[in-house]
Scaffold this motif. Sequence first.
Motif, PDB file in Angstrom:
ATOM      1  N   HIS A  76      30.618  -3.362  26.188  1.00 29.67           N
ATOM      2  CA  HIS A  76      29.781  -2.348  26.818  1.00 29.67           C
ATOM      3  C   HIS A  76      29.472  -1.224  25.817  1.00 29.67           C
ATOM      4  O   HIS A  76      30.075  -1.143  24.754  1.00 29.67           O
ATOM      5  N   ARG A  77      28.558  -0.365  26.204  1.00 34.85           N
ATOM      6  CA  ARG A  77      28.234   0.772  25.349  1.00 34.85           C
ATOM      7  C   ARG A  77      29.422   1.726  25.272  1.00 34.85           C
ATOM      8  O   ARG A  77      30.295   1.748  26.142  1.00 34.85           O
ATOM      9  N   GLU A  78      29.427   2.514  24.231  1.00 32.72           N
ATOM     10  CA  GLU A  78      30.457   3.532  24.032  1.00 32.72           C
ATOM     11  C   GLU A  78      30.416   4.544  25.183  1.00 32.72           C
ATOM     12  O   GLU A  78      29.341   5.058  25.524  1.00 32.72           O
ATOM     13  N   PRO A  79      31.540   4.870  25.806  1.00 25.13           N
ATOM     14  CA  PRO A  79      31.541   5.901  26.852  1.00 25.13           C
ATOM     15  C   PRO A  79      31.442   7.289  26.225  1.00 25.13           C
ATOM     16  O   PRO A  79      31.828   7.502  25.071  1.00 25.13           O
ATOM     17  N   ALA A  80      30.930   8.222  26.993  1.00 26.33           N
ATOM     18  CA  ALA A  80      30.779   9.589  26.496  1.00 26.33           C
ATOM     19  C   ALA A  80      32.130  10.275  26.339  1.00 26.33           C
ATOM     20  O   ALA A  80      33.076   9.992  27.075  1.00 26.33           O
ATOM     21  N   ARG A  81      32.201  11.152  25.351  1.00 28.83           N
ATOM     22  CA  ARG A  81      33.319  12.077  25.222  1.00 28.83           C
ATOM     23  C   ARG A  81      32.873  13.434  25.753  1.00 28.83           C
ATOM     24  O   ARG A  81      31.701  13.806  25.625  1.00 28.83           O
ATOM     25  N   SER A 128      25.353  13.772  19.572  1.00 36.84           N
ATOM     26  CA  SER A 128      26.150  12.873  18.732  1.00 36.84           C
ATOM     27  C   SER A 128      26.898  13.742  17.727  1.00 36.84           C
ATOM     28  O   SER A 128      26.501  14.878  17.444  1.00 36.84           O
ATOM     29  N   PHE A 129      27.976  13.224  17.172  1.00 31.89           N
ATOM     30  CA  PHE A 129      28.733  13.997  16.205  1.00 31.89           C
ATOM     31  C   PHE A 129      27.901  14.289  14.947  1.00 31.89           C
ATOM     32  O   PHE A 129      28.008  15.364  14.362  1.00 31.89           O
ATOM     33  N   ARG A 130      27.043  13.347  14.582  1.00 33.36           N
ATOM     34  CA  ARG A 130      26.177  13.576  13.417  1.00 33.36           C
ATOM     35  C   ARG A 130      25.145  14.659  13.710  1.00 33.36           C
ATOM     36  O   ARG A 130      24.876  15.515  12.858  1.00 33.36           O
ATOM     37  N   ARG A 131      24.598  14.636  14.921  1.00 35.15           N
ATOM     38  CA  ARG A 131      23.635  15.675  15.326  1.00 35.15           C
ATOM     39  C   ARG A 131      24.309  17.042  15.348  1.00 35.15           C
ATOM     40  O   ARG A 131      23.730  18.053  14.922  1.00 35.15           O
ATOM     41  N   LEU A 132      25.532  17.090  15.818  1.00 34.34           N
ATOM     42  CA  LEU A 132      26.275  18.341  15.878  1.00 34.34           C
ATOM     43  C   LEU A 132      26.506  18.896  14.470  1.00 34.34           C
ATOM     44  O   LEU A 132      26.354  20.105  14.231  1.00 34.34           O
ATOM     45  N   VAL A 140      21.005   7.156  28.897  1.00 30.93           N
ATOM     46  CA  VAL A 140      19.834   7.787  29.508  1.00 30.93           C
ATOM     47  C   VAL A 140      18.978   6.753  30.222  1.00 30.93           C
ATOM     48  O   VAL A 140      18.534   6.960  31.353  1.00 30.93           O
ATOM     49  N   ARG A 141      18.740   5.600  29.573  1.00 30.24           N
ATOM     50  CA  ARG A 141      17.931   4.547  30.201  1.00 30.24           C
ATOM     51  C   ARG A 141      18.593   4.029  31.468  1.00 30.24           C
ATOM     52  O   ARG A 141      17.926   3.815  32.487  1.00 30.24           O
ATOM     53  N   ASP A 188      27.872   6.969  18.413  1.00 27.55           N
ATOM     54  CA  ASP A 188      26.664   6.180  18.207  1.00 27.55           C
ATOM     55  C   ASP A 188      25.535   6.735  19.074  1.00 27.55           C
ATOM     56  O   ASP A 188      25.612   6.639  20.305  1.00 27.55           O
ATOM     57  N   PRO A 189      24.485   7.313  18.485  1.00 26.40           N
ATOM     58  CA  PRO A 189      23.381   7.822  19.293  1.00 26.40           C
ATOM     59  C   PRO A 189      22.734   6.748  20.162  1.00 26.40           C
ATOM     60  O   PRO A 189      22.184   7.048  21.225  1.00 26.40           O
ATOM     61  N   GLY A 190      22.828   5.501  19.729  1.00 23.55           N
ATOM     62  CA  GLY A 190      22.272   4.414  20.533  1.00 23.55           C
ATOM     63  C   GLY A 190      22.951   4.293  21.882  1.00 23.55           C
ATOM     64  O   GLY A 190      22.312   3.929  22.882  1.00 23.55           O
ATOM     65  N   SER A 191      24.253   4.583  21.936  1.00 25.02           N
ATOM     66  CA  SER A 191      24.957   4.552  23.218  1.00 25.02           C
ATOM     67  C   SER A 191      24.464   5.665  24.129  1.00 25.02           C
ATOM     68  O   SER A 191      24.335   5.473  25.348  1.00 25.02           O
TER      69      SER A 191
END
Length: 326
Positions: free
Chosen positions: A309-314, A271-275, A246-247, A238-241
């Motif tokens: 909570h927000r999704e943690p980074a992979r 994000s996986f979609r961006r990749l 960043v915020r 999720d790019p929102g996460s």
Amino acid sequence: MRLEASASAPINPAPPALTTESLDWTCPHCRSDLEVREDARPVRCSGCGNAYGCQQGIWDFLPAPRREYFSQFLREYETIREAEGRFGDAQFYRALPFLNRSQNHRGPWSIRASSFHCLMRRIIRPLERGMRLRIVDLGAGNGWLSHRLSARGHSLVAVDLSSGHGDGLGCLRYYETRILAVRAEFDSLPWGESQFDLAIFNASLHYSCCYEETLSEALRVLKPGGRLVVMDTPVYHDPGSGALMVRQRQEEFTRRFGFPSDALPMENFLSFRRLERLGRILGVRWELHWPKYGWRWALRPWKAWLAGHREPARFLLIVAQKDSDP
């Protein structure tokens, strides 16, 4: 420690360094050819007049306007890194990423160590087969990765914006291996095409201001069939996460240091979609490799979901191969 020994075992105990004269150099501003000599004599571009020099073993290929452009970012970056306890002595740097002698940031360095083992297993060992690789370490930081790969007998160029002695190219003085140090920006590398077998973004691609430009430039300096590797850049479904991460980081930096550390319009995460979109634009097929971080790490997304909570980074190894010549 058994894994550390096997990962860093040299294929040649005394490898020759990659020399300036074994590479084809070009002006990062206008792409005119440059003659960069081993005696570190300053060079001036015949096309645009920019001058480039070498100080304390570090070649500086940032034109004066670009040095000014990056100055605030570098001041803030070095302030944060020093306050976070990321500087050390020679033994500290030589032990990385396996043993963090300062006991600071054990979690991030544990991730780096796992990523390094994945890099060795999936990329380096299958490629080397007893041969020396020409490798450019993009965003080399304190040079730990360049040091580890150079110790295996490969020829390394360490590239970074920072020439500092705490977390930049100045740290290369602490290593016994010979590494060519170049201060340059990702989007304007000072070489002609097809120079390297491997280009590695070492926990650094997220500092890019435009992934398309940055990755295109890395592909340009790769030989046909060469590998492009992205390691330890945060990736989200999720790019929102990612945007929330960043915020949160900017709020933390503002609270601690008085500035949000946003002097550059960096992309900050993938994000996986961006990749997937980047792959289509660049004409490459990505291979995704997942380092082994342990079962606690694997449970992080589920714990975050349950807690709201927000999704943690992979953090994974992202690899592409440049097309070979027909």
